[in-house]
Design a protein around this motif. Structure first.
Motif, PDB file in Angstrom:
ATOM      1  N   PRO A   1       7.277  -7.210 -19.829  1.00 24.42           N
ATOM      2  CA  PRO A   1       5.861  -7.507 -19.544  1.00 24.42           C
ATOM      3  C   PRO A   1       5.689  -8.344 -18.269  1.00 24.42           C
ATOM      4  N   LEU A   2       6.618  -9.334 -18.070  1.00 23.21           N
ATOM      5  CA  LEU A   2       6.569 -10.149 -16.854  1.00 23.21           C
ATOM      6  C   LEU A   2       6.887  -9.307 -15.627  1.00 23.21           C
ATOM      7  N   LEU A   3       7.806  -8.346 -15.794  1.00 21.73           N
ATOM      8  CA  LEU A   3       8.159  -7.438 -14.690  1.00 21.73           C
ATOM      9  C   LEU A   3       6.946  -6.610 -14.270  1.00 21.73           C
ATOM     10  N   VAL A   4       6.242  -6.072 -15.266  1.00 19.37           N
ATOM     11  CA  VAL A   4       5.035  -5.268 -14.978  1.00 19.37           C
ATOM     12  C   VAL A   4       4.044  -6.115 -14.178  1.00 19.37           C
ATOM     13  N   ALA A   5       3.890  -7.381 -14.590  1.00 19.93           N
ATOM     14  CA  ALA A   5       2.986  -8.307 -13.895  1.00 19.93           C
ATOM     15  C   ALA A   5       3.461  -8.572 -12.473  1.00 19.93           C
ATOM     16  N   THR A   6       4.784  -8.786 -12.323  1.00 18.20           N
ATOM     17  CA  THR A   6       5.349  -9.064 -10.998  1.00 18.20           C
ATOM     18  C   THR A   6       5.230  -7.850 -10.095  1.00 18.20           C
ATOM     19  N   LEU A   7       5.511  -6.662 -10.656  1.00 15.20           N
ATOM     20  CA  LEU A   7       5.395  -5.427  -9.869  1.00 15.20           C
ATOM     21  C   LEU A   7       3.958  -5.223  -9.396  1.00 15.20           C
ATOM     22  N   ALA A   8       3.005  -5.590 -10.248  1.00 12.63           N
ATOM     23  CA  ALA A   8       1.589  -5.485  -9.858  1.00 12.63           C
ATOM     24  C   ALA A   8       1.290  -6.456  -8.722  1.00 12.63           C
ATOM     25  N   LEU A   9       1.775  -7.717  -8.868  1.00  6.29           N
ATOM     26  CA  LEU A   9       1.532  -8.737  -7.847  1.00  6.29           C
ATOM     27  C   LEU A   9       2.237  -8.387  -6.540  1.00  6.29           C
ATOM     28  N   ARG A  10       3.532  -8.030  -6.649  1.00  5.75           N
ATOM     29  CA  ARG A  10       4.290  -7.660  -5.440  1.00  5.75           C
ATOM     30  C   ARG A  10       3.766  -6.351  -4.857  1.00  5.75           C
ATOM     31  N   GLY A  11       3.212  -5.523  -5.731  1.00  9.87           N
ATOM     32  CA  GLY A  11       2.607  -4.267  -5.270  1.00  9.87           C
ATOM     33  C   GLY A  11       1.502  -4.536  -4.267  1.00  9.87           C
ATOM     34  N   LEU A  12       0.738  -5.620  -4.505  1.00  9.23           N
ATOM     35  CA  LEU A  12      -0.313  -6.015  -3.563  1.00  9.23           C
ATOM     36  C   LEU A  12       0.274  -6.217  -2.173  1.00  9.23           C
ATOM     37  N   LEU A  13       1.428  -6.933  -2.128  1.00  8.35           N
ATOM     38  CA  LEU A  13       2.035  -7.303  -0.846  1.00  8.35           C
ATOM     39  C   LEU A  13       3.053  -6.278  -0.350  1.00  8.35           C
ATOM     40  N   THR A  14       3.025  -5.083  -0.929  1.00  5.47           N
ATOM     41  CA  THR A  14       3.839  -3.969  -0.433  1.00  5.47           C
ATOM     42  C   THR A  14       2.906  -2.838  -0.020  1.00  5.47           C
ATOM     43  N   ILE A  15       1.965  -2.524  -0.922  1.00  2.00           N
ATOM     44  CA  ILE A  15       0.962  -1.490  -0.619  1.00  2.00           C
ATOM     45  C   ILE A  15       0.183  -1.895   0.630  1.00  2.00           C
ATOM     46  N   ASP A  16      -0.075  -3.221   0.770  1.00  7.06           N
ATOM     47  CA  ASP A  16      -0.919  -3.669   1.898  1.00  7.06           C
ATOM     48  C   ASP A  16      -0.351  -3.220   3.240  1.00  7.06           C
ATOM     49  N   ARG A  17       0.989  -3.305   3.420  1.00  2.00           N
ATOM     50  CA  ARG A  17       1.607  -2.907   4.710  1.00  2.00           C
ATOM     51  C   ARG A  17       1.424  -1.407   4.952  1.00  2.00           C
ATOM     52  N   TYR A  18       1.729  -0.603   3.926  1.00  2.00           N
ATOM     53  CA  TYR A  18       1.619   0.856   4.070  1.00  2.00           C
ATOM     54  C   TYR A  18       0.153   1.270   4.279  1.00  2.00           C
ATOM     55  N   TRP A  19      -0.743   0.645   3.523  1.00  2.98           N
ATOM     56  CA  TRP A  19      -2.173   0.971   3.618  1.00  2.98           C
ATOM     57  C   TRP A  19      -2.720   0.564   4.987  1.00  2.98           C
ATOM     58  N   PHE A  20      -2.305  -0.630   5.446  1.00  2.13           N
ATOM     59  CA  PHE A  20      -2.745  -1.122   6.755  1.00  2.13           C
ATOM     60  C   PHE A  20      -2.291  -0.166   7.863  1.00  2.13           C
ATOM     61  N   ALA A  21      -1.018   0.260   7.803  1.00  2.98           N
ATOM     62  CA  ALA A  21      -0.479   1.196   8.810  1.00  2.98           C
ATOM     63  C   ALA A  21      -1.265   2.503   8.787  1.00  2.98           C
ATOM     64  N   ASP A  22      -1.670   2.930   7.592  1.00  2.00           N
ATOM     65  CA  ASP A  22      -2.414   4.174   7.436  1.00  2.00           C
ATOM     66  C   ASP A  22      -3.842   4.049   7.997  1.00  2.00           C
ATOM     67  N   LEU A  23      -4.478   2.891   7.766  1.00  2.00           N
ATOM     68  CA  LEU A  23      -5.851   2.681   8.238  1.00  2.00           C
ATOM     69  C   LEU A  23      -5.920   2.454   9.745  1.00  2.00           C
ATOM     70  N   VAL A  24      -4.901   1.782  10.289  1.00  3.50           N
ATOM     71  CA  VAL A  24      -4.910   1.473  11.732  1.00  3.50           C
ATOM     72  C   VAL A  24      -3.769   2.255  12.387  1.00  3.50           C
ATOM     73  N   ASN A  25      -2.623   1.607  12.646  1.00 10.02           N
ATOM     74  CA  ASN A  25      -1.423   2.297  13.153  1.00 10.02           C
ATOM     75  C   ASN A  25      -0.233   1.350  13.057  1.00 10.02           C
ATOM     76  N   LEU A  26       0.956   1.860  13.361  1.00  7.38           N
ATOM     77  CA  LEU A  26       2.190   1.075  13.223  1.00  7.38           C
ATOM     78  C   LEU A  26       2.233  -0.086  14.226  1.00  7.38           C
ATOM     79  N   GLU A  27       1.599   0.089  15.409  1.00  5.54           N
ATOM     80  CA  GLU A  27       1.575  -0.976  16.416  1.00  5.54           C
ATOM     81  C   GLU A  27       0.779  -2.188  15.920  1.00  5.54           C
ATOM     82  N   VAL A  28      -0.442  -1.947  15.412  1.00  2.00           N
ATOM     83  CA  VAL A  28      -1.276  -3.058  14.924  1.00  2.00           C
ATOM     84  C   VAL A  28      -0.665  -3.639  13.642  1.00  2.00           C
TER      85      VAL A  28
END
Length: 414
Positions: A216-243
């Motif tokens: 259960p703690l892992l699921v919570a951590t994966l959700a929290l860390r997911g925020l700070l992993t998805i954000d990079r991929y999503w940001f690159a998708d919305l803008v570009n790899l340079e920004v």
């Protein structure tokens, strides 16, 4: 000065030097690498960081609480059990992670580094956590210095004097060497401790009990860390790899706050909080919690003032127009890390009492809030959507955990 105070001072100095080295590295990478390469480095580091949870399964959350209660002659059996679980997870998880490269999320050119670093980081991280749990904080800090500090200084020096070393492979090679050295040191120290109990058979039932606590703690951590992993991929998708390179730079600077708090505050106070609660010492618990609150708040405010004063001259020194053009992103990343830091106060207060449920619920719900919030904002403000979505998510976590602490903690512990 007492031995305890001296140890703490050396520990903070080591962690501070490590932080300084990380700071130095991110700036020199921003100076000497193309923003695109810095963006790729950012994607690689967060993907390794996320995959670490799949290898470790957050089992340390169970082991840490258990090892504090046991005598040294019983540690061997516990460590053997955790090792057996890790081996099973390696066999399952490592082949699955090749999907990252098959799907083109990361290029095949970094696959070798990815798997080598993932295994080394996992082993050194788990051993560091065990050392902290058995009050060997100083050695854990030396390991962190080897994993994240000294190699960064060497690589930075190389890049400064030799133009032919200004390459991502040199950075990843330095990181691998640093982690490997830290691993050797940890193995040497554990052999010195003369831990017994290794003869015990692997207790799969105990592992099962631990997994019931950890998953259960892992699921919570994966959700929290997911925020700070998805954000990079999503940001690159919305803008570009340079920004994304600019976002990685600003996040790297801001995250130094969490690293410093982890080293100078959390690593010392949370084992004492667990111990005070276990011994039903309400006064000791309140005292440690108050120290956690004030030290976190004062350090966060000091860090914010300092970085806001120095960010402009540092960006001018980098002499990369892209970073200066996106400087407004820094205020967002600083706000994200400050909200995250404040959220750790009620987090550790709940964790020390074994009140894991509100932690789990807040983390999972925060991811469910982040996705639609960011998607909605991306329709109007693509550049600010991801950091603003993270601010909303971390503010939500802070409020949820604070309310849970007030509601669930017995009056004498508040």
């Amino acid at each position: 000065m007492s031995n305890h105070s001296l140890t703490r001072l050396i520990n903070i100095a080591l962690r501070g030097t490590t932080l300084g080295s990380k700071f130095l590295l991110i700036f020199f990478l921003a100076k000497f690498l193309e923003p695109k390469q810095l963006g790729l480095y950012g994607l690689l580091t967060v993907t390794i960081g996320y995959a670490l949870y799949l290898l470790g399964f957050d089992f340390y959350t169970f082991t840490t609480r258990e090892i504090i209660k046991l005598k040294r002659h019983e540690w061997g059996g516990l460590l053997k059990d955790q090792g057996a679980l890790s081996l099973v997870l390696y066999v399952i998880v490592l082949p699955l992670l090749t999907v990252i490269f098959i799907e083109g999320l990361l290029p095949w050119s970094v696959a070798g580094w990815f798997f080598a670093l993932l295994v080394l980081e996992h082993l050194t991280q788990e051993l560091s956590r065990l050392l902290i749990a058995i009050s060997e904080q100083l050695l854990a800090s030396i390991m962190l210095f080897l994993r994240s500090g000294i190699w960064a200084v060497i690589v930075t020096g190389l890049m400064f004097f030799r133009a032919d070393t200004r390459d991502l492979n040199v950075v990843l090679g330095g990181w691998t060497l640093g982690s490997f050295t830290a691993l050797l040191l940890a193995i040497y120290r554990f052999k010195q401790l003369n831990i017994s109990g290794w003869h015990k058979k692997i207790d799969w039932r105990w592992i099962g009990t631990g997994l019931k606590v950890a998953i259960p703690l892992l699921v919570a951590t994966l959700a929290l860390r997911g925020l700070l992993t998805i954000d990079r991929y999503w940001f690159a998708d919305l803008v570009n790899l340079e920004v994304l390179g600019a976002y990685v730079l600003f996040m790297g600077i801001s995250n130094a706050l969490l690293s410093f708090l982890d080293a100078g505050v959390f690593a010392f106070i949370y084992p004492a909080l667990i111990s005070a609660h276990h011994n039903k010492d309400a006064a000791g618990f309140r005292l440690k919690l108050r120290a956690l609150l004030w030290q976190t708040v004062i350090l966060s405010i000091s860090f914010a003032i300092f970085t806001l004063l120095v960010i402009d001259p540092l960006l001018v020194w980098l002499n990369k127009p892209l970073y200066l053009a996106n400087e407004n992103l820094f205020s967002w990343t600083l706000l994200i890390t400050m909200l995250s830091a404040l959220g750790m106060i009620p987090h550790y207060a709940l964790y020390a009492q074994g009140l894991d449920r509100p932690i789990i619920h807040s983390h999972i719900t925060s991811l469910l809030i982040f996705v639609p919030t960011t998607w909605l904002l991306s329709l109007y403000w693509p550049l600010q959507a991801v950091p603003a979505g993270l601010c909303v998510a971390f503010l939500f976590i802070l409020l949820w955990k604070s309310l849970a602490f007030i509601r669930l903690t017995p009056a004498q512990y508040r």
